[in-house]
Design an enzyme around this catalytic site. Structure first.
Site, PDB file in Angstrom:
ATOM      1  N   GLU A 205      -3.559   1.930  -7.534  1.00 37.48           N
ATOM      2  CA  GLU A 205      -3.981   3.073  -6.732  1.00 37.48           C
ATOM      3  C   GLU A 205      -3.024   4.242  -6.956  1.00 37.48           C
ATOM      4  O   GLU A 205      -1.964   4.312  -6.311  1.00 37.48           O
ATOM      5  CB  GLU A 205      -3.955   2.715  -5.239  1.00 37.48           C
ATOM      6  CG  GLU A 205      -4.852   1.553  -4.860  1.00 37.48           C
ATOM      7  CD  GLU A 205      -5.205   1.600  -3.386  1.00 37.48           C
ATOM      8  OE1 GLU A 205      -6.386   1.756  -3.083  1.00 37.48           O
ATOM      9  OE2 GLU A 205      -4.300   1.524  -2.549  1.00 37.48           O
TER      10      GLU A 205
ATOM     11  N   HIS B  62       0.853  -1.199   0.000  1.00 35.37           N
ATOM     12  CA  HIS B  62       0.000   0.000   0.000  1.00 35.37           C
ATOM     13  C   HIS B  62       0.887   1.247   0.000  1.00 35.37           C
ATOM     14  O   HIS B  62       1.933   1.276   0.660  1.00 35.37           O
ATOM     15  CB  HIS B  62      -0.928   0.012   1.218  1.00 35.37           C
ATOM     16  CG  HIS B  62      -1.982   1.065   1.122  1.00 35.37           C
ATOM     17  ND1 HIS B  62      -1.738   2.372   1.477  1.00 35.37           N
ATOM     18  CD2 HIS B  62      -3.252   1.019   0.655  1.00 35.37           C
ATOM     19  CE1 HIS B  62      -2.829   3.086   1.252  1.00 35.37           C
ATOM     20  NE2 HIS B  62      -3.771   2.287   0.748  1.00 35.37           N
TER      21      HIS B  62
HETATM   22  C1  PEP Z   1      -6.732   3.315   0.040  1.00 36.53           C
HETATM   23  O1  PEP Z   1      -6.194   3.716   1.068  1.00 36.53           O
HETATM   24  O2  PEP Z   1      -6.436   2.187  -0.398  1.00 36.53           O
HETATM   25  C2  PEP Z   1      -7.678   4.183  -0.642  1.00 36.53           C
HETATM   26  C3  PEP Z   1      -8.079   3.856  -1.828  1.00 36.53           C
HETATM   27  O3  PEP Z   1      -8.066   5.307   0.043  1.00 36.53           O
HETATM   28  P1  PEP Z   1      -9.213   6.369  -0.408  1.00 36.53           P
HETATM   29  O4  PEP Z   1     -10.385   5.556  -0.914  1.00 36.53           O
HETATM   30  O5  PEP Z   1      -9.519   7.110   0.825  1.00 36.53           O
HETATM   31  O6  PEP Z   1      -8.632   7.191  -1.490  1.00 36.53           O
END
Ligand code: PEP
Length: 234
Positions: free
Chosen positions: A157, A88
């Protein structure tokens, strides 16, 4: 589809228990056939006999030992946990986890057969540097990772979208997921400011096999709606 909630450093053990109960009730009452994953804070890991899969946000690649502040597989085994989040961006960039450590964790938990949600994603500077530099950066996050591991789930992400309320356009998500699908046959989730108002559109994009949700997942009702969208679209 796979709908995952990263609860980060939120919700106490009691609140997490109630949260999982709410999800379980929703999943059962609506005959949901999607895979629902929840990653609670470490101290909120507990017995779980719900329809929701509970995973660890982090664990050290060890059974036990002298690793202050970390947990190992004895702590996960106690609650039958065999799902883990690795890579992450908050662990990479705030806690300083290197690719080398992530590879160690990945291999350790892979050898144990864990379901691994492996996160990748670029900072804004790399996105702004253009597609080829951005893809080169993301490629380094695949280094040393067995992209054919059968229990692997990849979560794309973009750093600049996490917790900011800003998301790439649907077209951008579609185009990067198309590229990333060439790198691994694993299910590919999108994460970064997914909320109840955009989840349906994101889930409908080609090559999006699910979502990883942070802040917006803290509201059980909103997260349940997102699970419902996935069910409708499947
Ligand atoms: C995450 O921490 O994996 C994430 C996607 O956070 P957010 O949805 O708050 O952007």
């Amino acid at each position: 589809m796979i709908i995952a909630a990263n609860l980060k450093t939120n919700l106490t053990r009691k609140e997490t228990k109630q949260y999982i109960q709410e999800l379980d009730t929703y999943v059962k009452n609506n005959a949901i056939s999607q895979e629902v994953l929840v990653f609670p804070a470490m101290s909120s890991l507990d017995e779980n006999d719900s329809s929701v899969i509970v995973g660890a946000q982090n664990a050290y690649p060890t059974k036990d030992g002298a690793f202050t502040g970390e947990i190992g597989t004895v702590h996960l085994d106690e609650f039958g946990i065999n799902t883990i989040l690795i890579g992450h961006s908050e662990r990479r960039h705030i806690l300083g986890e290197t690719q080398e450590l992530l590879i160690k964790k990945f291999n350790y938990y892979k050898d144990l057969g864990f379901k691994i949600v492996y996160c990748i994603g670029e900072p804004l500077s790399k996105r702004e540097a253009g597609e080829s530099e951005m893809m080169e950066y993301i490629s380094t996050q695949y280094e040393g990772i067995d992209t054919n591991y059968e229990n692997l789930i990849v979560a794309y992400e973009p750093l600049w979208a996490i917790g900011t309320g800003i998301t790439p356009t649907l077209e951008d998500i579609e185009s990067i997921h198309k590229e990333l699908k060439k790198k691994s046959p694993a299910p590919l989730l999108y994460g970064g400011s997914v909320k109840v108002t955009n989840a349906k559109d994101v889930l409908a994009i080609d090559n999006v096999d699910g979502i990883l949700v942070g802040s917006a997942a803290l509201y059980a009702e909103h997260f349940c709606s997102m699970i419902g969208f996935a069910e409708e679209l499947s």
